[in-house]
Motif scaffolding. Sequence first.
Motif, short mmCIF file in Angstrom:
data_model
loop_
_atom_site.label_atom_id
_atom_site.label_comp_id
_atom_site.label_asym_id
_atom_site.label_seq_id
_atom_site.Cartn_x
_atom_site.Cartn_y
_atom_site.Cartn_z
N LEU A 1 57.82 62.41 77.27
CA LEU A 1 59.14 62.57 76.65
C LEU A 1 58.94 63.17 75.28
N THR A 2 59.70 64.21 74.95
CA THR A 2 59.52 64.91 73.69
C THR A 2 60.86 65.15 73.00
N VAL A 3 60.92 64.80 71.73
CA VAL A 3 62.06 65.13 70.87
C VAL A 3 61.47 65.56 69.54
N LEU B 1 57.99 64.48 68.14
CA LEU B 1 57.72 63.12 68.63
C LEU B 1 57.45 63.17 70.13
N ILE B 2 56.31 62.63 70.55
CA ILE B 2 55.93 62.63 71.96
C ILE B 2 55.63 61.20 72.40
N PHE B 3 56.24 60.81 73.51
CA PHE B 3 55.99 59.49 74.09
C PHE B 3 55.50 59.68 75.52
N ASP B 4 54.35 59.07 75.83
CA ASP B 4 53.78 59.16 77.17
C ASP B 4 53.97 57.82 77.87
N PRO B 5 54.90 57.73 78.85
CA PRO B 5 55.14 56.46 79.53
C PRO B 5 53.92 55.94 80.28
N ALA B 6 53.06 56.83 80.72
CA ALA B 6 51.89 56.41 81.50
C ALA B 6 50.89 55.65 80.64
N THR B 7 50.66 56.13 79.44
CA THR B 7 49.65 55.52 78.56
C THR B 7 50.25 54.63 77.49
N HIS C 1 53.08 59.76 69.66
CA HIS C 1 52.48 60.66 68.67
C HIS C 1 53.58 61.37 67.89
N ILE C 2 53.40 61.44 66.59
CA ILE C 2 54.25 62.25 65.73
C ILE C 2 53.34 63.28 65.09
N GLY C 3 53.35 64.50 65.64
CA GLY C 3 52.38 65.49 65.20
C GLY C 3 50.98 64.98 65.50
N SER C 4 50.15 64.85 64.48
CA SER C 4 48.78 64.37 64.67
C SER C 4 48.65 62.86 64.44
N LYS C 5 49.76 62.20 64.13
CA LYS C 5 49.72 60.77 63.83
C LYS C 5 50.16 59.95 65.04
N SER C 6 49.65 58.72 65.09
CA SER C 6 50.02 57.80 66.16
C SER C 6 50.52 56.50 65.53
N THR D 1 58.48 45.94 71.78
CA THR D 1 59.94 46.06 71.72
C THR D 1 60.35 47.39 71.10
N GLU D 2 59.69 47.79 70.02
CA GLU D 2 60.00 49.08 69.40
C GLU D 2 59.75 50.23 70.39
N MET D 3 58.69 50.11 71.17
CA MET D 3 58.37 51.15 72.14
C MET D 3 59.44 51.22 73.23
N SER D 4 59.93 50.07 73.66
CA SER D 4 60.98 50.04 74.67
C SER D 4 62.27 50.67 74.15
N ILE D 5 62.61 50.39 72.90
CA ILE D 5 63.80 50.99 72.30
C ILE D 5 63.64 52.49 72.18
N LEU D 6 62.48 52.92 71.70
CA LEU D 6 62.23 54.34 71.55
C LEU D 6 62.28 55.05 72.90
N GLU D 7 61.74 54.41 73.93
CA GLU D 7 61.70 55.04 75.25
C GLU D 7 63.11 55.29 75.78
N ILE D 8 63.99 54.30 75.68
CA ILE D 8 65.33 54.51 76.23
C ILE D 8 66.10 55.54 75.42
N LEU D 9 65.88 55.57 74.10
CA LEU D 9 66.55 56.59 73.28
C LEU D 9 66.08 57.99 73.67
N MET D 10 64.78 58.13 73.94
CA MET D 10 64.25 59.44 74.31
C MET D 10 64.64 59.83 75.72
N ARG D 11 64.70 58.85 76.62
CA ARG D 11 65.10 59.17 77.99
C ARG D 11 66.56 59.59 78.06
N ARG D 12 67.39 59.06 77.18
CA ARG D 12 68.82 59.40 77.20
C ARG D 12 69.15 60.55 76.26
#
Length: 222
Positions: A127-129, A132-138, A142-147, A153-164
Motif C-alpha cells: 500500500l502506497t500513499v 509512505l509504504i506499508f507491506d501487509p505481508a511483512t 517505510h517513509i522514504g528511507s526511514k522505518s 494498534t497504530e499499524m492497524s489504523i494506518l492500514e485501514i486508512l491506506m486501504r480506503r
Amino acid sequence: MRVLVAEDDEALRSVLERGLRENGYVVDAVPDGDRALSFLHTYEYDVAVLDWRMPKVSGLEVIRELRRLGSAVPILMLTARDTANDRVTGLDEGADDYLVKPFDFSELLARLRALQRRVPTVHGPQLTVGNLIFDPATRQVHIGSKSPALTSTEMSILEILMRRYPSVVERRSIALHAWAEEADALGSNTIDVHLARLRAKLVGGQVRIETIRGIGYRIIGT
C-alpha cells in the motif's frame, strides 16, 4: 484488519485466533454458522474464514445467505473435503478461496493477503500513499528511507486508512478494525490519542492524516 473465524473444532479455532492476532489481525472467533451469521450481520469484516462442516448452520449455508443478501465480503473456506466436486461446489456457491485441512498456517496467511488484495481499493501487494509504504505481508512501514516504529494498534489504523485511500474512514470502522471491542475505543478519546501518536511518527513524510469532524479520518499525500 478485522477477520471472522468460524470453526467448530475448539483447538483449531484457538490456534487460528492466536496466530491471526499475532500477525496483526483483529479476530472474532465463533464455533458455529449461526453465530457466524450473527457476527457478519453486525460487524464489518475484511475477510471471513469459514469451516464447511459446522453445527446449526454449515459454512456453505452461511455463504449462500451472505451472497443472497448481496454481501461481497471475501470468504476463505476451510474443509477436509478435498474432491474436485467439493471445491467446485464451494466456489460456485460464493466462496472466494478454498483451503483443505490439514494446512500450513503460512499458506492461510498468504491466501488471506491475496483475498485482501482483491478489494478494489487496494492497488497492489504494498500500500502506497506519497512516500509512505506499508507491506501487509511483512507488517513493515517505510517513509522514504526511514522505518518508524509503530505499535500493533497504530499499524492497524494506518492500514485501514491506506486501504480506503483517498476516502474518509469513519471512527466506527477504525474501532472495528483496530480493537477487539470497538466500544472501548468509541466510548473514549482512545482513537484520538492513537491518531495523535501515529501522526507524530509520520512527520517528515509526504502524507498527512486529516480529521473530518463528526465523521472520521483520511490519509492524503502531500
